[in-house]
Design a protein around this motif. Sequence first.
Motif, PDB file in Angstrom:
ATOM      1  N   ARG A 133     -24.420 -36.010  10.930  1.00 28.96           N
ATOM      2  CA  ARG A 133     -23.983 -35.039   9.939  1.00 28.96           C
ATOM      3  C   ARG A 133     -24.431 -33.625  10.287  1.00 28.96           C
ATOM      4  O   ARG A 133     -25.533 -33.413  10.770  1.00 28.96           O
ATOM      5  CB  ARG A 133     -24.634 -35.451   8.628  1.00 28.96           C
ATOM      6  N   GLY A 134     -23.539 -32.676  10.041  1.00 27.15           N
ATOM      7  CA  GLY A 134     -23.904 -31.265  10.217  1.00 27.15           C
ATOM      8  C   GLY A 134     -23.266 -30.474   9.105  1.00 27.15           C
ATOM      9  O   GLY A 134     -22.278 -30.899   8.521  1.00 27.15           O
ATOM     10  N   GLN A 135     -23.826 -29.322   8.809  1.00 24.83           N
ATOM     11  CA  GLN A 135     -23.329 -28.550   7.672  1.00 24.83           C
ATOM     12  C   GLN A 135     -23.245 -27.073   8.044  1.00 24.83           C
ATOM     13  O   GLN A 135     -24.163 -26.535   8.653  1.00 24.83           O
ATOM     14  CB  GLN A 135     -24.312 -28.732   6.511  1.00 24.83           C
ATOM     15  N   SER A 136     -22.138 -26.439   7.663  1.00 25.62           N
ATOM     16  CA  SER A 136     -22.057 -24.988   7.869  1.00 25.62           C
ATOM     17  C   SER A 136     -22.718 -24.329   6.679  1.00 25.62           C
ATOM     18  O   SER A 136     -22.649 -24.840   5.575  1.00 25.62           O
ATOM     19  CB  SER A 136     -20.611 -24.517   7.890  1.00 25.62           C
ATOM     20  N   ASP A 177     -18.659 -28.353   4.586  1.00 25.09           N
ATOM     21  CA  ASP A 177     -18.461 -26.945   4.242  1.00 25.09           C
ATOM     22  C   ASP A 177     -17.902 -26.109   5.393  1.00 25.09           C
ATOM     23  O   ASP A 177     -18.429 -25.051   5.755  1.00 25.09           O
ATOM     24  CB  ASP A 177     -19.771 -26.348   3.692  1.00 25.09           C
ATOM     25  N   LEU A 178     -16.791 -26.613   5.934  1.00 25.53           N
ATOM     26  CA  LEU A 178     -16.131 -25.949   7.065  1.00 25.53           C
ATOM     27  C   LEU A 178     -15.631 -24.548   6.729  1.00 25.53           C
ATOM     28  O   LEU A 178     -15.350 -23.767   7.634  1.00 25.53           O
ATOM     29  CB  LEU A 178     -14.904 -26.764   7.493  1.00 25.53           C
ATOM     30  N   HIS A 179     -15.496 -24.238   5.408  1.00 24.29           N
ATOM     31  CA  HIS A 179     -15.000 -22.892   5.073  1.00 24.29           C
ATOM     32  C   HIS A 179     -15.943 -21.817   5.591  1.00 24.29           C
ATOM     33  O   HIS A 179     -15.571 -20.670   5.698  1.00 24.29           O
ATOM     34  CB  HIS A 179     -14.785 -22.754   3.557  1.00 24.29           C
ATOM     35  N   TRP A 180     -17.188 -22.202   5.896  1.00 24.81           N
ATOM     36  CA  TRP A 180     -18.126 -21.221   6.447  1.00 24.81           C
ATOM     37  C   TRP A 180     -18.319 -21.387   7.963  1.00 24.81           C
ATOM     38  O   TRP A 180     -19.216 -20.777   8.535  1.00 24.81           O
ATOM     39  CB  TRP A 180     -19.494 -21.358   5.758  1.00 24.81           C
ATOM     40  N   ALA A 181     -17.502 -22.253   8.563  1.00 22.28           N
ATOM     41  CA  ALA A 181     -17.767 -22.576   9.973  1.00 22.28           C
ATOM     42  C   ALA A 181     -17.385 -21.441  10.905  1.00 22.28           C
ATOM     43  O   ALA A 181     -16.509 -20.632  10.618  1.00 22.28           O
ATOM     44  CB  ALA A 181     -17.012 -23.837  10.358  1.00 22.28           C
ATOM     45  N   ASP A 182     -18.061 -21.391  12.053  1.00 23.40           N
ATOM     46  CA  ASP A 182     -17.754 -20.423  13.107  1.00 23.40           C
ATOM     47  C   ASP A 182     -16.545 -20.910  13.898  1.00 23.40           C
ATOM     48  O   ASP A 182     -16.201 -22.099  13.864  1.00 23.40           O
ATOM     49  CB  ASP A 182     -18.966 -20.306  14.021  1.00 23.40           C
ATOM     50  N   SER A 183     -15.942 -20.005  14.655  1.00 20.07           N
ATOM     51  CA  SER A 183     -14.702 -20.388  15.338  1.00 20.07           C
ATOM     52  C   SER A 183     -14.951 -21.378  16.477  1.00 20.07           C
ATOM     53  O   SER A 183     -14.097 -22.207  16.758  1.00 20.07           O
ATOM     54  CB  SER A 183     -13.974 -19.146  15.848  1.00 20.07           C
TER      55      SER A 183
END
Length: 606
Positions: free
Chosen positions: A176-179, A268-274
């Motif tokens: 698991r990872g989280q932005s 929370d991919l809405h905060w993910a980097d490109s």
Amino acid sequence: MKQFGPFQFDPQNECLWHDGLQICVKPKPFSVLRYLVENPQRLVTQDELLDALWPETYVQPQVLRTYVLELRKLLGDDADNPRFIATVPKRGYRFLTEVTEIQAAAAGHSSVGNASHVSDAIVGRDRELQLLDELFKKAVCGERQIVFVTGEMGMGKTTLVDACSQSAREKAVVARGQSVEGLGGKEPYYPIVELLGSLLGSHGTSDPDREKRRQLFAQIAPGWSALIGNAPANGASTTWNRDRMLGELCEGLEALAADRPMLLIVEDLHWADSATLDFLCALVRRRSAARLMLLATFRPAEAATNPATLKQLKQDLVTRRLGTVIALRPIDEDSAATYLAQQLAQVAPGIPPSGVASFVHHQSEGNPLFMMAIVEHLLSQRLLVHAADTWRVRAPLPDVDVGVPADLAEMIELEIGQRSSREQRLLEAGAICGVVFPVWSAAAALGIGDLDAEEEYEALAGRIHFLHAAGHDELPDGSRSTFYVLSHRIYREVLYGRQPVARRSRAHLQVAARLQSLFAGRKANIAHELAAHFEAAGEWSNAAEALCASAENAIVRRSGSEAAAMLTRALELLQNLDAQQRAAREARIQKRIAGLATALNDKAAS
Ligand SMILES: Nc1ncnc2c1ncn2[C@@H]1O[C@H](COP(=O)(O)OP(=O)(O)O)[C@@H](O)[C@H]1O
Ligand SMILES: [Mg+2]
């Protein structure tokens, strides 16, 4: 084993007991509780907690609050009147209760397995869980899956993903990872590095499977192994370009999945980097069979403002049938009833009083986070009480003002605080009028032109998930004004309450002035609204006058009782003036009320 109040805390087995029942605590809130229990009766600052628990990761204080909210719920604690965890404003937390060391046997249970489980069962998501189960089965058979779970804050994305990962653990490795907002969007591969850490990292090194995974991954993906500190660098990264990096990472994960099926969760991919999005895209497009499922969550409204191309990625994958989207909707009333019954059963036996479930559902609009906060509020304010073996409500439900439960207000405040100051002012100006507001009124509150305001709100609604356009209003001068809705009453209340009183009063007067000029000659139509603005601004005399005008209008509509109520309210408002100022007006209004009463009696008699 440690004891505090009626609870026993077992750090070895990572569980919490209450009266012989095991209480299920998720790992992260558990770590927070552990730290607090180990450091009782002193101030533990937010930074200290974050450093101690997640030294390698940036965790937002907001996330910490969510964990504390969960813990309070499990402990039956009240934020306003805490027994266990007190918030020290702007500093951190203090664990209030004395903690003593006890023998496990004295706690009345010897092993983890045989106690009944008290857990927060997930409600209203049967279809979604079933679909996830089917997709996971396909993944286990080698058909790689990507699943997006979308929904606004508190809609239950994490809860659904947790439930899926719990049941997948038997057959698969879960990583698991989280932005996170801010930092996460700038640092390449932020959630992926966290995910690899949970898969291969050195915590709890005694796990032989993990050691095996590390060796395998290091063979296939040496550059990445070096990057995350699992192998010497060997100069690999210097010859790396982005494509090579992505390829190696995909191959490394696929090799692990060949050994044992894998569930990769990126929250929370809405905060993910490109870079992270590129990686997800690459992983999904690879055609070879792989026993892996990627489960990603995001908030759709925030995704639209992510400079990286998340929305495009989702669209692309879905139209090519490479991915599945599970869009979480508000839960229905029956599920809210089940939730309520479960929560109350954890406190005391008995059936929830009728009407409470529908009240909670209505107030929360089916958002589980809001629902949880409202139930907690009803309990902590003793509006819902257990007495003489049954549950009762202490006031008629329509009269219960749930206000904004403190923890929820704090979370929303944080969310709003992260917007730019202009965005905050626009939202606050909207909230002056109510949950629904026309742009002209917000423009008046801000003191700007209507056309500029139309543009600003249109752009704002594209960025803010809780603001939506809801049609147009035609004004007497022929112009049109867009209506906007704040998606939840609670947002309006927070946005309204956070404004300094003086600014708020001025805004109400500006809106009142605009109402009067826009609807000049149609005073009767706007009298009621006008009265509300004057009253909110503390202009008692004007408010009473507008109410009297509105009452006359009601009389014309033959609604005598409505008129009487308005006149009575006008009398109440006049109490704020000194006796001399109000005497003549009071007498006039009283006479009018008496006249109405006679007319009503005559009507009843005839
Ligand atoms: N289906 C559900 N049934 C019961 N409780 C839920 C459900 N979904 C969410 N919750 C509760 O609501 C809170 C917020 O949910 P969460 O999954 O964190 O939302 P999100 O990740 O979408 O922001 C959690 O504390 C959880 O306990
Ligand atoms: Mg979440």
